[in-house]
Enzyme design. Structure first.
Site, mmCIF file in Angstrom:
data_model
loop_
_atom_site.group_PDB
_atom_site.id
_atom_site.type_symbol
_atom_site.label_atom_id
_atom_site.label_comp_id
_atom_site.label_asym_id
_atom_site.label_seq_id
_atom_site.Cartn_x
_atom_site.Cartn_y
_atom_site.Cartn_z
ATOM 1 N N LYS A 21 -46.981 -1.543 19.470
ATOM 2 C CA LYS A 21 -46.337 -0.914 18.320
ATOM 3 C C LYS A 21 -45.947 -1.982 17.288
ATOM 4 O O LYS A 21 -45.336 -2.999 17.641
ATOM 5 C CB LYS A 21 -45.091 -0.156 18.781
ATOM 6 C CG LYS A 21 -44.418 0.592 17.654
ATOM 7 C CD LYS A 21 -43.206 1.372 18.138
ATOM 8 C CE LYS A 21 -42.521 2.008 16.931
ATOM 9 N NZ LYS A 21 -41.245 2.634 17.288
ATOM 10 N N ASN B 95 -56.221 13.684 8.841
ATOM 11 C CA ASN B 95 -56.420 14.600 7.721
ATOM 12 C C ASN B 95 -55.616 15.860 7.962
ATOM 13 O O ASN B 95 -55.363 16.219 9.117
ATOM 14 C CB ASN B 95 -57.893 14.990 7.619
ATOM 15 C CG ASN B 95 -58.720 13.903 6.989
ATOM 16 O OD1 ASN B 95 -58.277 13.235 6.069
ATOM 17 N ND2 ASN B 95 -59.926 13.722 7.495
ATOM 18 N N PHE C 208 -69.511 21.819 5.834
ATOM 19 C CA PHE C 208 -68.372 22.406 5.121
ATOM 20 C C PHE C 208 -67.895 21.429 4.062
ATOM 21 O O PHE C 208 -68.008 20.216 4.246
ATOM 22 C CB PHE C 208 -67.215 22.701 6.089
ATOM 23 C CG PHE C 208 -67.228 24.108 6.608
ATOM 24 C CD1 PHE C 208 -68.183 24.512 7.520
ATOM 25 C CD2 PHE C 208 -66.283 25.029 6.175
ATOM 26 C CE1 PHE C 208 -68.209 25.811 8.003
ATOM 27 C CE2 PHE C 208 -66.290 26.335 6.645
ATOM 28 C CZ PHE C 208 -67.255 26.725 7.551
HETATM 29 O O1 C5P Z 1 -68.679 13.705 3.384
HETATM 30 P P1 C5P Z 1 -67.696 14.820 3.405
HETATM 31 O O2 C5P Z 1 -66.532 14.535 4.307
HETATM 32 O O3 C5P Z 1 -67.213 15.226 2.071
HETATM 33 O O4 C5P Z 1 -68.512 16.063 3.986
HETATM 34 C C1 C5P Z 1 -67.937 17.149 4.631
HETATM 35 C C2 C5P Z 1 -68.836 17.661 5.729
HETATM 36 O O5 C5P Z 1 -69.363 16.581 6.509
HETATM 37 C C3 C5P Z 1 -68.072 18.514 6.703
HETATM 38 O O6 C5P Z 1 -68.994 19.450 7.235
HETATM 39 C C4 C5P Z 1 -67.624 17.504 7.748
HETATM 40 O O7 C5P Z 1 -67.345 18.110 8.995
HETATM 41 C C5 C5P Z 1 -68.801 16.577 7.815
HETATM 42 N N1 C5P Z 1 -68.474 15.183 8.134
HETATM 43 C C6 C5P Z 1 -68.877 14.612 9.322
HETATM 44 N N2 C5P Z 1 -68.596 13.285 9.592
HETATM 45 C C7 C5P Z 1 -67.927 12.541 8.704
HETATM 46 C C8 C5P Z 1 -67.507 13.102 7.491
HETATM 47 C C9 C5P Z 1 -67.773 14.431 7.243
HETATM 48 O O8 C5P Z 1 -69.478 15.306 10.155
HETATM 49 N N3 C5P Z 1 -67.666 11.271 8.997
#
Ligand code: C5P
Length: 396
Positions: free
Chosen positions: A288, A209, A323
């Site tokens: 790879k 990401n 977040f």
């Molecule tokens: O589900 P989403 O990604 O939209 O939610 C965002 C929040 O959930 C952020 O606080 C992110 O750090 C957390 N999150 C997490 N584990 C994931 C996906 C998101 O802790 N697999």
């Protein structure tokens, strides 16, 4: 400008670590502090008062019989308007003087006469530091309410390796800035995630990401400044670990999940800032993948664990903050996420405004609705957020 309107008396005592003090004075003044430098006679053998005067832009004080001070009360006058006295470097000799309440030169007299807190950054050879006499003095200084910054461990100017190195100028600056922050999270263990995760496709390719980690790292620093013990579980980023923060580096979401779960039971607060990949590649290749071999690879995906939802679901888990970086309909998505993950607080921002930027604009979502915070640098926003979190924590 984290030290605007702050007055600091910087006491410099004799030791080779004096070479770091020119840099420290520069950094303190850059942050807006007014710095009055007081040097012992020994310190002037390592660095000149001219250097200190040029960098602080103020007269430097060297002895108790200074004809420039008409009332001869420099030891009183210097500290009366001061917010803090910082002794750096603090030599073994000066620590002994402090521990015994000596008033044998301007600096020791001023320390005795001060009406403000005192911070000291020890700097000495490892054997001098380990000597029982020095350790007795350390115990006494702490009992007297003097905060010791460091010392660090590592290679020393004398060629030996061990405890007694003075902290670097940037670390001392962080300590001074932290000293001025309200200790609203004192005694709390804050567990956090930050940065992206990276999910391997093969040994050289990943899915990830876009996340610089800046918001999470700023928040880790702000929590540490507020007196918390901070454990930061971080995905890959180029950022240095904030001073005083325990960083655990991970790559994949599953590693991040395991590292968080190992700490969750001891945490009071969990803040999930990481941009966690939603899926990992189930059929990642151990070799790879050659692009010459028959078209693009067929990747199979499997959902990653939701770290935040799992922590929020723990029976006696920490107080959780999530977040949400969204590209549209922030309020709607953020509130939906908060309810789905069962969070007392969710922090939202518009992704296109914050990616890799140094400034941010946050909105808070809790049971009472949405509250926008003013646009600020990521560090200022983080400090504000720490205050907002502290104000919402359930009272014991
Ligand atoms: O589900 P989403 O990604 O939209 O939610 C965002 C929040 O959930 C952020 O606080 C992110 O750090 C957390 N999150 C997490 N584990 C994931 C996906 C998101 O802790 N697999």
């Amino acid at each position: 400008m984290d030290l605007i309107n702050k007055r600091i008396v910087l006491g410099v005592t004799g030791g080779i670590a004096c070479y770091k003090i020119a840099e420290l004075v520069r950094r303190l003044t850059e942050q807006g502090a007014t710095v009055d430098v007081v040097m012992t006679e020994a310190a002037t053998h390592f660095i000149t008062p001219v250097t200190m005067q040029a960098l602080s832009g103020r007269p430097v004080f060297l002895d108790a019989w200074d004809p420039r001070v008409p009332n001869n009360m420099a030891h009183i006058d210097l500290t009366r308007g001061a917010d803090v006295v910082l002794i750096a470097p603090a030599s073994a000799d000066f620590m002994a003087k402090l521990a015994h309440g000596e008033a044998s030169d301007l600096l020791s007299t001023l320390c005795l006469a001060r009406a403000c807190p005192l911070l000291a950054a020890p700097a000495m050879n490892r054997e001098m530091w380990a000597n029982p006499a020095t350790q007795r003095n350390v115990t006494q200084l702490r009992a007297d309410g003097i905060a010791l910054l460091g010392p660090d461990s590592g290679s020393q100017a004398c060629g030996e390796v061990g405890d007694g190195r003075m902290l670097e100028a940037h670390q001392l600056l962080s300590e001074v800035i932290a000293f001025f922050q309200p200790k609203v999270l004192a005694g709390k263990h804050v567990l956090m995630t930050a940065g992206p995760t990276a999910e391997p496709i093969d040994p050289v390719r990943v899915l990830s990401n876009r996340s610089s980690g800046k918001t999470g790292y700023a928040l880790a620093r702000a929590a540490q400044e507020a007196g918390a013990r901070v454990t930061l579980i971080s995905g890959p980023t180029a950022l240095p670990a904030p001073y005083g923060v325990m960083r655990v580096s991970v790559t994949t979401a599953r590693q991040m999940h395991a590292a968080v779960m190992a700490e969750a039971a001891s945490a009071d607060i969990f803040i999930a800032v990481a941009a966690v990949a939603d899926w990992y590649v189930k059929n990642a290749s151990t070799q790879k993948i050659k692009k010459t071999r028959g078209g693009p690879p067929q990747l199979e995906f499997e959902a990653n664990p939701d770290i935040l939802a799992d922590v929020a679901g723990l029976a006696r888990g920490p107080w959780c903050v999530g977040f949400a970086a969204e590209t549209e309909n922030l309020a709607e998505h953020a509130e939906d996420k908060r309810r789905r993950k069962n969070l007392p607080l969710l922090v939202g921002n518009l992704a296109q405004n914050v990616m890799d930027a140094d400034a941010t604009e946050l909105a808070l979502f809790d049971d009472r609705g949405m509250h926008s915070l003013p646009a600020a640098t990521k560090l200022d926003a983080a400090r504000r957020l720490v205050a907002e979190i502290a104000a919402r924590l359930p009272k014991p």
